[in-house]
Design a protein around this motif. Sequence first.
Motif, PDB file in Angstrom:
ATOM      1  N   ALA A 273       0.738  -1.016   0.181  1.00 43.88           N
ATOM      2  CA  ALA A 273       0.364   0.151  -0.028  1.00 43.88           C
ATOM      3  C   ALA A 273       0.791   1.262   0.044  1.00 43.88           C
ATOM      4  O   ALA A 273       0.405   2.190  -0.731  1.00 43.88           O
ATOM      5  CB  ALA A 273      -1.145   0.029   1.092  1.00 43.88           C
ATOM      6  N   PRO A 274       1.785   1.450   0.861  1.00 47.23           N
ATOM      7  CA  PRO A 274       2.618   2.538   0.707  1.00 47.23           C
ATOM      8  C   PRO A 274       3.189   2.951  -0.516  1.00 47.23           C
ATOM      9  O   PRO A 274       3.231   4.231  -0.985  1.00 47.23           O
ATOM     10  CB  PRO A 274       3.698   2.583   1.909  1.00 47.23           C
ATOM     11  N   TRP A 275       3.687   2.002  -1.100  1.00 46.49           N
ATOM     12  CA  TRP A 275       4.501   2.314  -2.331  1.00 46.49           C
ATOM     13  C   TRP A 275       3.364   2.303  -3.440  1.00 46.49           C
ATOM     14  O   TRP A 275       3.653   3.296  -4.639  1.00 46.49           O
ATOM     15  CB  TRP A 275       5.194   0.747  -2.743  1.00 46.49           C
ATOM     16  N   ALA A 276       2.255   1.727  -3.442  1.00 50.09           N
ATOM     17  CA  ALA A 276       1.176   1.996  -4.384  1.00 50.09           C
ATOM     18  C   ALA A 276       0.768   3.359  -4.388  1.00 50.09           C
ATOM     19  O   ALA A 276       0.510   4.052  -5.298  1.00 50.09           O
ATOM     20  CB  ALA A 276       0.087   0.887  -4.111  1.00 50.09           C
ATOM     21  N   LEU A 277       0.638   3.780  -3.136  1.00 45.97           N
ATOM     22  CA  LEU A 277       0.182   5.179  -3.023  1.00 45.97           C
ATOM     23  C   LEU A 277       1.010   6.239  -3.464  1.00 45.97           C
ATOM     24  O   LEU A 277       0.920   7.208  -4.379  1.00 45.97           O
ATOM     25  CB  LEU A 277      -0.333   5.464  -1.598  1.00 45.97           C
ATOM     26  N   GLY A 278       2.414   5.992  -3.373  1.00 42.84           N
ATOM     27  CA  GLY A 278       3.318   6.808  -3.880  1.00 42.84           C
ATOM     28  C   GLY A 278       3.392   7.015  -5.468  1.00 42.84           C
ATOM     29  O   GLY A 278       3.578   7.785  -6.021  1.00 42.84           O
ATOM     30  N   LEU A 279       3.371   5.590  -5.747  1.00 40.26           N
ATOM     31  CA  LEU A 279       3.264   5.442  -7.381  1.00 40.26           C
ATOM     32  C   LEU A 279       1.997   6.148  -7.953  1.00 40.26           C
ATOM     33  O   LEU A 279       2.058   6.949  -8.977  1.00 40.26           O
ATOM     34  CB  LEU A 279       3.178   4.001  -7.940  1.00 40.26           C
ATOM     35  N   ALA A 280       0.850   5.923  -7.509  1.00 37.99           N
ATOM     36  CA  ALA A 280      -0.504   6.646  -7.812  1.00 37.99           C
ATOM     37  C   ALA A 280      -0.312   8.170  -7.787  1.00 37.99           C
ATOM     38  O   ALA A 280      -0.684   8.773  -8.593  1.00 37.99           O
ATOM     39  CB  ALA A 280      -1.474   6.053  -7.070  1.00 37.99           C
ATOM     40  N   ALA A 281       0.409   8.613  -6.760  1.00 35.94           N
ATOM     41  CA  ALA A 281       0.796  10.116  -6.722  1.00 35.94           C
ATOM     42  C   ALA A 281       1.463  10.545  -7.631  1.00 35.94           C
ATOM     43  O   ALA A 281       1.149  11.834  -8.248  1.00 35.94           O
ATOM     44  CB  ALA A 281       1.138  10.318  -5.220  1.00 35.94           C
ATOM     45  N   ALA A 282       2.251   9.711  -8.135  1.00 39.44           N
ATOM     46  CA  ALA A 282       3.028  10.352  -9.443  1.00 39.44           C
ATOM     47  C   ALA A 282       2.383  10.042 -10.893  1.00 39.44           C
ATOM     48  O   ALA A 282       2.493  11.143 -11.605  1.00 39.44           O
ATOM     49  CB  ALA A 282       4.360   9.491  -9.336  1.00 39.44           C
ATOM     50  N   VAL A 283       1.673   9.110 -10.976  1.00 39.16           N
ATOM     51  CA  VAL A 283       1.161   8.689 -12.325  1.00 39.16           C
ATOM     52  C   VAL A 283      -0.016   9.404 -12.604  1.00 39.16           C
ATOM     53  O   VAL A 283      -0.368   9.884 -13.661  1.00 39.16           O
ATOM     54  CB  VAL A 283       0.843   7.136 -12.092  1.00 39.16           C
ATOM     55  N   ALA A 284      -0.800   9.723 -11.431  1.00 36.55           N
ATOM     56  CA  ALA A 284      -2.199  10.424 -11.658  1.00 36.55           C
ATOM     57  C   ALA A 284      -1.871  11.873 -12.404  1.00 36.55           C
ATOM     58  O   ALA A 284      -2.461  11.945 -13.455  1.00 36.55           O
ATOM     59  CB  ALA A 284      -2.920  10.587 -10.369  1.00 36.55           C
ATOM     60  N   PRO A 285      -1.225  12.799 -11.975  1.00 33.06           N
ATOM     61  CA  PRO A 285      -0.981  13.994 -12.477  1.00 33.06           C
ATOM     62  C   PRO A 285      -0.418  13.779 -14.211  1.00 33.06           C
ATOM     63  O   PRO A 285      -0.662  14.266 -14.841  1.00 33.06           O
ATOM     64  CB  PRO A 285      -0.044  14.802 -11.809  1.00 33.06           C
TER      65      PRO A 285
END
Length: 513
Positions: A273-285
């Motif tokens: 989860a922590p890594w997925a959230l970090g990747l999502a924060a980068a990938v979304a924008p």
Amino acid sequence: MMHPMLARDLSPRAQRLWMVAILALLAAYHLATIQRQCLFIDEAAELQLSQQTIGQIVWAADSMPPLYALSLKAWTSVFGAGASARWLSALYHAATVVAAWLLLRRLAGPRLAVVTAAVVAFTPLLLFYAQLIRGYAMFTMLAVCAMGLLAVAARWNRVLDWALFVAAGVLGMFCHYYFALLLATLALLALATPKAARVRAVAAFLAIGLLASPTVLLVGSDLRFQKGIRESRPLNASAAAYTYFSMLSGYTLGPSRAQLHALGARAAAADAAPWALGLAAAVAPLGWLGVVGLRRHRLAVGTLALLFVPVLLAGALGWASGVTYNTRFVAWCAAPLGLLLAAGMVEGLSRRGVLKWAAVAATALLTLLCCVAIYNRAESPRYANEDLRSAVAAIESAELGPTDNADPSPVLVVSGYMSEVAALYLAQPGRAIPLPRPETAEPVVADARQAEAAAQQAVKLTQEHGGWLIYTRPFHGDPDGLLLDAMRARLDLVEQTPCAGVRVFRVTPRRDY
């Protein structure tokens, strides 16, 4: 990953210099890391297949058509059938990077072409397969060629471009059966091509179908082999999420692939989860900006389709055929994801204010997380292959070199199929003995009866000269530890220095047993 601002308004000479720099950095990475990992069981099997005759390779049931194995045979005939064979996959990956640059230069201009080449070069999942002796790096290279060539052919409708697309499609079908999913997606996209190009598009797909038709003769045995490997597990929401997470984590953020065999779904999700959230924060924008940028080049719909449709098709095919869904079947989808993210970087840097700084922050975060994933693959024992190379070295060092006995002490390997890797590293390959033995037809010890039978085999094999036990991660053959407990009750096991994913024991028979 290269800062997109540096790729702005590139001259042909500057483009070439950037590409030389990207490829040089990629080569330096491989030089430093390509031999860090012990050979994996799939690599050992592929190397063994490459030593067969051409006819045996063509008809072998190993889940893939023969193109990669034949190219590996040619490679090993020159460079030898050892770990150096990984360089063939590294070269396929480098060719993927160059192909992405050359094709996108025509479709979207130099800035996006160079940035995409940099992203594809260092995407963790693609780097993982670039150091694996299997056909997935070749698969990705041919997929990138097919995707780009169809876009080029549809836009300019030149016979040469259509012919090159046909060549990529046919070679792809002889590389992997799941290439058909890419072609199916491309066929759907071809329906939207201009009317003038649609006739040639239909002819191109018919030509691919005709020229690749011999693969139909091979698919039956390969499909049965793939279905027999493990119990069928279809695509579901968690498997789909893990697929896209893996494209940027390269299996080295959150739970390792080995841990997924033992962790429950909730525990694995919590770890990731922590890594997925970090990747999502980068990938979304970057993803949103990427769609905006790709629309300008008429590539948005195709990129999104190639990112999502093949995964759904792979899931549907697995459900219909009983073949377990696996991320590696669609690993090439990391290439259109790389294009989407690269387009977001370029688009974001062309904006002003908040959007520009959001793109900069997202690019920095994504670069950091990808660097952590790449580092983990090279340095963290948690994500390492079972290190049978070091285990064998420890055994032979303890014996002061390979034994000269006419009947040398056996090296028992749990599980059985891991013995093939141990045999590659042993000076006397015949010393590697799978446990449970092949005649049991039970590669995994599931109950006390099987554990008792395997332990009795171990006693018989070691009663004269003693021996060694290489005990790999339990899920391979002894998930509940029953075999190890049964052996401890009948033999003296003295543990040596452990290696990544492997425990090594000196085995001596008990006088009181």
